[in-house]
Design a protein around this motif. Structure first.
Motif, PDB file in Angstrom:
ATOM      1  N   ASN A   1       0.903  -1.210  -0.026  1.00  0.00           N
ATOM      2  CA  ASN A   1       0.090  -0.098  -0.021  1.00  0.00           C
ATOM      3  C   ASN A   1       1.008   1.277  -0.119  1.00  0.00           C
ATOM      4  O   ASN A   1       0.317   2.352   0.501  1.00  0.00           O
ATOM      5  CB  ASN A   1      -1.174   0.205   1.126  1.00  0.00           C
ATOM      6  CG  ASN A   1      -1.881  -1.210   1.192  1.00  0.00           C
ATOM      7  OD1 ASN A   1      -2.240  -1.622   0.159  1.00  0.00           O
ATOM      8  ND2 ASN A   1      -1.925  -1.941   2.291  1.00  0.00           N
TER       9      ASN A   1
ATOM     10  N   ASP B   1      -0.900 -16.463  -1.300  1.00  0.00           N
ATOM     11  CA  ASP B   1      -1.566 -15.241  -1.873  1.00  0.00           C
ATOM     12  C   ASP B   1      -0.962 -14.857  -2.933  1.00  0.00           C
ATOM     13  O   ASP B   1      -1.827 -14.607  -3.963  1.00  0.00           O
ATOM     14  CB  ASP B   1      -1.695 -13.911  -0.722  1.00  0.00           C
ATOM     15  CG  ASP B   1      -2.374 -14.307   0.636  1.00  0.00           C
ATOM     16  OD1 ASP B   1      -3.200 -15.341   0.682  1.00  0.00           O
ATOM     17  OD2 ASP B   1      -1.914 -13.438   1.560  1.00  0.00           O
TER      18      ASP B   1
ATOM     19  N   GLY C   1      -3.345 -15.509  -6.036  1.00  0.00           N
ATOM     20  CA  GLY C   1      -3.893 -14.100  -6.402  1.00  0.00           C
ATOM     21  C   GLY C   1      -5.009 -14.042  -5.154  1.00  0.00           C
ATOM     22  O   GLY C   1      -6.153 -13.413  -5.610  1.00  0.00           O
TER      23      GLY C   1
ATOM     24  N   SER D   1      -5.024 -11.865  -2.894  1.00  0.00           N
ATOM     25  CA  SER D   1      -4.905 -10.554  -2.419  1.00  0.00           C
ATOM     26  C   SER D   1      -4.766  -9.545  -3.449  1.00  0.00           C
ATOM     27  O   SER D   1      -4.172  -9.838  -4.563  1.00  0.00           O
ATOM     28  CB  SER D   1      -3.854 -10.410  -1.313  1.00  0.00           C
ATOM     29  OG  SER D   1      -2.478 -10.584  -1.812  1.00  0.00           O
ATOM     30  N   THR D   2      -4.988  -8.302  -3.014  1.00  0.00           N
ATOM     31  CA  THR D   2      -4.826  -7.311  -4.117  1.00  0.00           C
ATOM     32  C   THR D   2      -3.253  -7.370  -4.477  1.00  0.00           C
ATOM     33  O   THR D   2      -2.582  -7.224  -3.632  1.00  0.00           O
ATOM     34  CB  THR D   2      -5.547  -5.955  -3.938  1.00  0.00           C
ATOM     35  OG1 THR D   2      -4.813  -5.337  -2.836  1.00  0.00           O
ATOM     36  CG2 THR D   2      -6.999  -6.210  -3.439  1.00  0.00           C
ATOM     37  N   ASP D   3      -3.114  -6.654  -5.289  1.00  0.00           N
ATOM     38  CA  ASP D   3      -1.570  -6.437  -5.926  1.00  0.00           C
ATOM     39  C   ASP D   3      -0.764  -5.509  -4.590  1.00  0.00           C
ATOM     40  O   ASP D   3       0.027  -5.535  -4.041  1.00  0.00           O
ATOM     41  CB  ASP D   3      -1.419  -5.789  -6.894  1.00  0.00           C
ATOM     42  CG  ASP D   3      -1.307  -6.916  -8.337  1.00  0.00           C
ATOM     43  OD1 ASP D   3      -1.294  -6.656  -9.463  1.00  0.00           O
ATOM     44  OD2 ASP D   3      -1.356  -7.963  -7.856  1.00  0.00           O
ATOM     45  N   ARG D   4      -1.756  -4.400  -4.591  1.00  0.00           N
ATOM     46  CA  ARG D   4      -0.870  -3.174  -3.661  1.00  0.00           C
ATOM     47  C   ARG D   4      -0.687  -3.931  -1.997  1.00  0.00           C
ATOM     48  O   ARG D   4       0.145  -3.549  -1.461  1.00  0.00           O
ATOM     49  CB  ARG D   4      -1.853  -1.883  -3.645  1.00  0.00           C
ATOM     50  CG  ARG D   4      -1.616  -1.306  -4.711  1.00  0.00           C
ATOM     51  CD  ARG D   4      -2.608  -0.069  -4.753  1.00  0.00           C
ATOM     52  NE  ARG D   4      -2.402   0.772  -3.647  1.00  0.00           N
ATOM     53  CZ  ARG D   4      -1.202   1.580  -3.747  1.00  0.00           C
ATOM     54  NH1 ARG D   4      -0.448   1.519  -4.758  1.00  0.00           N
ATOM     55  NH2 ARG D   4      -0.832   2.204  -2.672  1.00  0.00           N
ATOM     56  N   GLN D   5      -1.713  -4.892  -1.820  1.00  0.00           N
ATOM     57  CA  GLN D   5      -1.445  -5.508  -0.327  1.00  0.00           C
ATOM     58  C   GLN D   5      -0.073  -6.523  -0.499  1.00  0.00           C
ATOM     59  O   GLN D   5       0.415  -6.872   0.581  1.00  0.00           O
ATOM     60  CB  GLN D   5      -2.703  -6.241  -0.049  1.00  0.00           C
ATOM     61  CG  GLN D   5      -3.826  -5.466   0.422  1.00  0.00           C
ATOM     62  CD  GLN D   5      -5.223  -6.175   0.505  1.00  0.00           C
ATOM     63  OE1 GLN D   5      -5.538  -7.496  -0.108  1.00  0.00           O
ATOM     64  NE2 GLN D   5      -6.047  -5.666   1.096  1.00  0.00           N
ATOM     65  N   THR D   6       0.099  -7.015  -1.682  1.00  0.00           N
ATOM     66  CA  THR D   6       1.241  -7.705  -1.690  1.00  0.00           C
ATOM     67  C   THR D   6       2.196  -7.534  -3.138  1.00  0.00           C
ATOM     68  O   THR D   6       1.950  -8.153  -4.114  1.00  0.00           O
ATOM     69  CB  THR D   6       0.451  -9.347  -2.322  1.00  0.00           C
ATOM     70  OG1 THR D   6      -0.367  -9.579  -0.965  1.00  0.00           O
ATOM     71  CG2 THR D   6       1.653 -10.454  -2.015  1.00  0.00           C
TER      72      THR D   6
ATOM     73  N   MET E   1       3.445  -8.117  -7.705  1.00  0.00           N
ATOM     74  CA  MET E   1       3.358  -7.259  -8.766  1.00  0.00           C
ATOM     75  C   MET E   1       4.500  -7.105  -9.819  1.00  0.00           C
ATOM     76  O   MET E   1       4.798  -6.586 -10.758  1.00  0.00           O
ATOM     77  CB  MET E   1       3.166  -5.539  -8.415  1.00  0.00           C
ATOM     78  CG  MET E   1       2.051  -5.326  -7.294  1.00  0.00           C
ATOM     79  SD  MET E   1       1.876  -3.827  -6.629  1.00  0.00           S
ATOM     80  CE  MET E   1       1.422  -2.898  -8.118  1.00  0.00           C
TER      81      MET E   1
END
Ligand code: 6PG
Length: 247
Positions: free
Chosen positions: A160, A212, A216, A218-223, A227
């Motif tokens: 994030n 995760d 997939g 979790s959202t990219d920004r969380q992980t 990315m």
């Protein structure tokens, strides 16, 4: 390499030592390919603790003699903003495990200067990369080694954070979320322009995060590790059985 399960780009090994040996073998292969192709090899080294054993192996036979170290340029994927002799310095870890044991030419070791002002350090390092990869819109590392934090960060790209949106700088300053420690890191586009990216992941504390990332969840920004998707490059995950336990 004798992985337990090689599916697409995931290689699972019984022990961290088996993983380190396989990673060292892969390192040798990619370096030889790069030298064959363009007479030199540029590697962005990972920090943290997981890669240490890989570096120790690379400094010993048989791996040591399989690499033409005079043609290897070693860079750092990130660095803590501390002096090079500080216990937390990635350079110090690499020096102790690898550089102190090899005939690497000093000018081929491209250290991030953690001891100077972070903004200045990021600019100085970016300038050195632009000089080395002169004329390219993005650097093309022949190999980038990365780890994953239990929170999903990679290099010093933390969950994030605004750093994850950086689309033009090659090197930026970031802050470690909990400690507030200043860091210098290569940016996502730099890693995503590498020819080969290898993640090295061991330990049960990474199992949920690895799931995760690979599934997939979790959202990219969380992980941020999720990315890392090299365009025109390969992505490989080297995990031990503990880290892969939830896959
Ligand atoms: C660092 C690394 C960092 C590391 C992960 C995993 O400077 O610490 O760049 O991204 O790869 O935190 O660290 P471990 O290998 O120690 O688990």
């Amino acid at each position: 390499m004798s992985p337990n399960s090689a599916s697409h780009n995931l290689f699972v090994f019984d022990t961290p030592e088996d993983l380190a040996k396989a990673a060292a073998e892969r390192f040798v292969t990619y370096c030889a390919e790069a030298i064959q192709d363009h007479e030199k090899c540029s590697v962005a080294l990972a920090g943290g603790s997981t890669p240490r054993r890989v570096y120790e192996l690379l400094a010993t036979d048989p791996y040591r003699t399989q690499i033409d170290w005079s043609r290897i340029h070693l860079f750092f994927g990130d660095e803590r903003c501390v002096p090079p002799d500080h216990p937390g310095s990635n350079y110090r870890m690499v020096y102790q495990s690898l550089l102190s044991k090899l005939p690497v030419h000093q000018e081929n070791v491209h250290r991030i200067r953690g001891e100077i002002d972070p903004d200045q350090s990021a600019q100085v390092y970016e300038d050195s990369l632009k000089a080395f990869f002169s004329g390219l819109p993005w650097p093309r590392f022949d190999l980038a080694l990365l780890g994953v934090g239990a929170d999903g960060h990679t290099a010093s790209l933390f969950p994030n954070s605004a750093a994850l949106k950086e689309a033009s700088r090659w090197v930026i300053k970031t802050k470690q979320n909990e400690s507030g420690q200043n860091r210098i890191t290569l940016t996502l586009p730099v890693f995503n322009h590498a020819a080969h990216v290898m993640f090295l992941v061991t330990g049960k504390e990474k199992a949920a995060r690895l799931r995760d990332v690979l599934q997939g969840a979790s959202t990219d920004r969380q992980t941020p590790a999720a990315m890392i998707r090299p365009v025109g490059g390969t992505l490989e995950w080297f995990a031990d059985a503990q880290a892969a336990a939830l896959l």
